[in-house]
Design a protein around this motif. Structure first.
Motif, PDB file in Angstrom:
ATOM      1  N   GLY A 132       4.933   6.953   0.650  1.00 49.42           N
ATOM      2  CA  GLY A 132       5.676   5.818   1.191  1.00 49.42           C
ATOM      3  C   GLY A 132       4.942   4.530   0.914  1.00 49.42           C
ATOM      4  N   GLN A 133       5.719   3.482   0.668  1.00 48.00           N
ATOM      5  CA  GLN A 133       5.122   2.171   0.432  1.00 48.00           C
ATOM      6  C   GLN A 133       5.301   1.314   1.684  1.00 48.00           C
ATOM      7  N   VAL A 134       4.182   0.720   2.134  1.00 51.66           N
ATOM      8  CA  VAL A 134       4.225  -0.144   3.310  1.00 51.66           C
ATOM      9  C   VAL A 134       5.057  -1.380   2.980  1.00 51.66           C
ATOM     10  N   GLN A 135       6.047  -1.647   3.844  1.00 52.17           N
ATOM     11  CA  GLN A 135       6.922  -2.801   3.651  1.00 52.17           C
ATOM     12  C   GLN A 135       6.460  -3.998   4.482  1.00 52.17           C
ATOM     13  N   GLU A 152       9.675   8.059  -0.011  1.00 49.43           N
ATOM     14  CA  GLU A 152      10.479   8.543  -1.147  1.00 49.43           C
ATOM     15  C   GLU A 152      11.667   9.394  -0.710  1.00 49.43           C
ATOM     16  N   HIS A 153      11.439  10.316   0.227  1.00 50.96           N
ATOM     17  CA  HIS A 153      12.477  11.283   0.585  1.00 50.96           C
ATOM     18  C   HIS A 153      12.991  11.124   2.010  1.00 50.96           C
ATOM     19  N   ARG A 154      12.668   9.993   2.647  1.00 53.15           N
ATOM     20  CA  ARG A 154      13.118   9.766   4.021  1.00 53.15           C
ATOM     21  C   ARG A 154      13.722   8.384   4.209  1.00 53.15           C
ATOM     22  N   GLY A 155      13.312   7.428   3.386  1.00 59.13           N
ATOM     23  CA  GLY A 155      13.775   6.056   3.563  1.00 59.13           C
ATOM     24  C   GLY A 155      12.828   5.286   4.470  1.00 59.13           C
ATOM     25  N   LYS A 156      13.326   4.178   5.036  1.00 57.70           N
ATOM     26  CA  LYS A 156      12.484   3.325   5.864  1.00 57.70           C
ATOM     27  C   LYS A 156      12.278   3.930   7.244  1.00 57.70           C
ATOM     28  N   GLN A 198       0.835  -1.203   0.000  1.00 61.63           N
ATOM     29  CA  GLN A 198       0.000   0.000   0.000  1.00 61.63           C
ATOM     30  C   GLN A 198       0.864   1.245   0.000  1.00 61.63           C
ATOM     31  N   TRP A 199       0.325   2.322  -0.549  1.00 61.79           N
ATOM     32  CA  TRP A 199       0.987   3.620  -0.532  1.00 61.79           C
ATOM     33  C   TRP A 199       0.313   4.507   0.495  1.00 61.79           C
ATOM     34  N   VAL A 200       1.117   5.173   1.304  1.00 54.60           N
ATOM     35  CA  VAL A 200       0.616   6.027   2.379  1.00 54.60           C
ATOM     36  C   VAL A 200       1.423   7.318   2.420  1.00 54.60           C
ATOM     37  N   SER A 201       0.935   8.269   3.223  1.00 57.45           N
ATOM     38  CA  SER A 201       1.714   9.472   3.517  1.00 57.45           C
ATOM     39  C   SER A 201       1.591   9.750   5.009  1.00 57.45           C
ATOM     40  N   ARG A 210       2.820  -1.964  14.454  1.00 59.25           N
ATOM     41  CA  ARG A 210       4.079  -1.462  13.882  1.00 59.25           C
ATOM     42  C   ARG A 210       4.060  -1.610  12.363  1.00 59.25           C
ATOM     43  N   VAL A 211       4.155  -0.480  11.689  1.00 55.06           N
ATOM     44  CA  VAL A 211       4.108  -0.450  10.226  1.00 55.06           C
ATOM     45  C   VAL A 211       5.429   0.114   9.720  1.00 55.06           C
ATOM     46  N   THR A 212       6.151  -0.658   8.935  1.00 61.81           N
ATOM     47  CA  THR A 212       7.392  -0.178   8.335  1.00 61.81           C
ATOM     48  C   THR A 212       7.068   0.367   6.955  1.00 61.81           C
ATOM     49  N   VAL A 213       7.452   1.634   6.732  1.00 57.73           N
ATOM     50  CA  VAL A 213       7.140   2.328   5.488  1.00 57.73           C
ATOM     51  C   VAL A 213       8.436   2.842   4.870  1.00 57.73           C
ATOM     52  N   ASN A 214       8.583   2.665   3.566  1.00 59.56           N
ATOM     53  CA  ASN A 214       9.727   3.189   2.832  1.00 59.56           C
ATOM     54  C   ASN A 214       9.276   4.444   2.091  1.00 59.56           C
TER      55      ASN A 214
END
Length: 60
Positions: free
Chosen positions: A27-30, A42-46, A14-17, A36-40
């Motif tokens: 950010g894409q949910v990893q 675009e401009h911050r990383g994981k 999923q894509w989130v902000s 606990r949700v790990t998100v990658n």
């Protein structure tokens, strides 16, 4: 009294902000483990997000 496990509406892919950090971009949910949700982002990383404390915005 025991609490029921927190269910989130997030799923890998999923894509989130982040509402408090729009500069991070989309950010894409990893992964999702409980709240606990790990998100990658675009401009911050994981980033590990506590979904019980932060209401991520789901992107269409």
């Amino acid at each position: 009294m025991p609490h029921a496990p927190l269910q989130t509406e997030f799923a890998p892919g999923q894509w989130v902000s982040h509402p408090q950090h729009p500069e991070w971009g989309a950010g894409q949910v990893q992964s999702v483990v409980g709240h606990r949700v790990t998100v990658n982002f675009e401009h911050r990383g994981k980033v590990l997000i506590n979904a019980a404390l932060v209401a991520l915005d789901i992107q269409p």
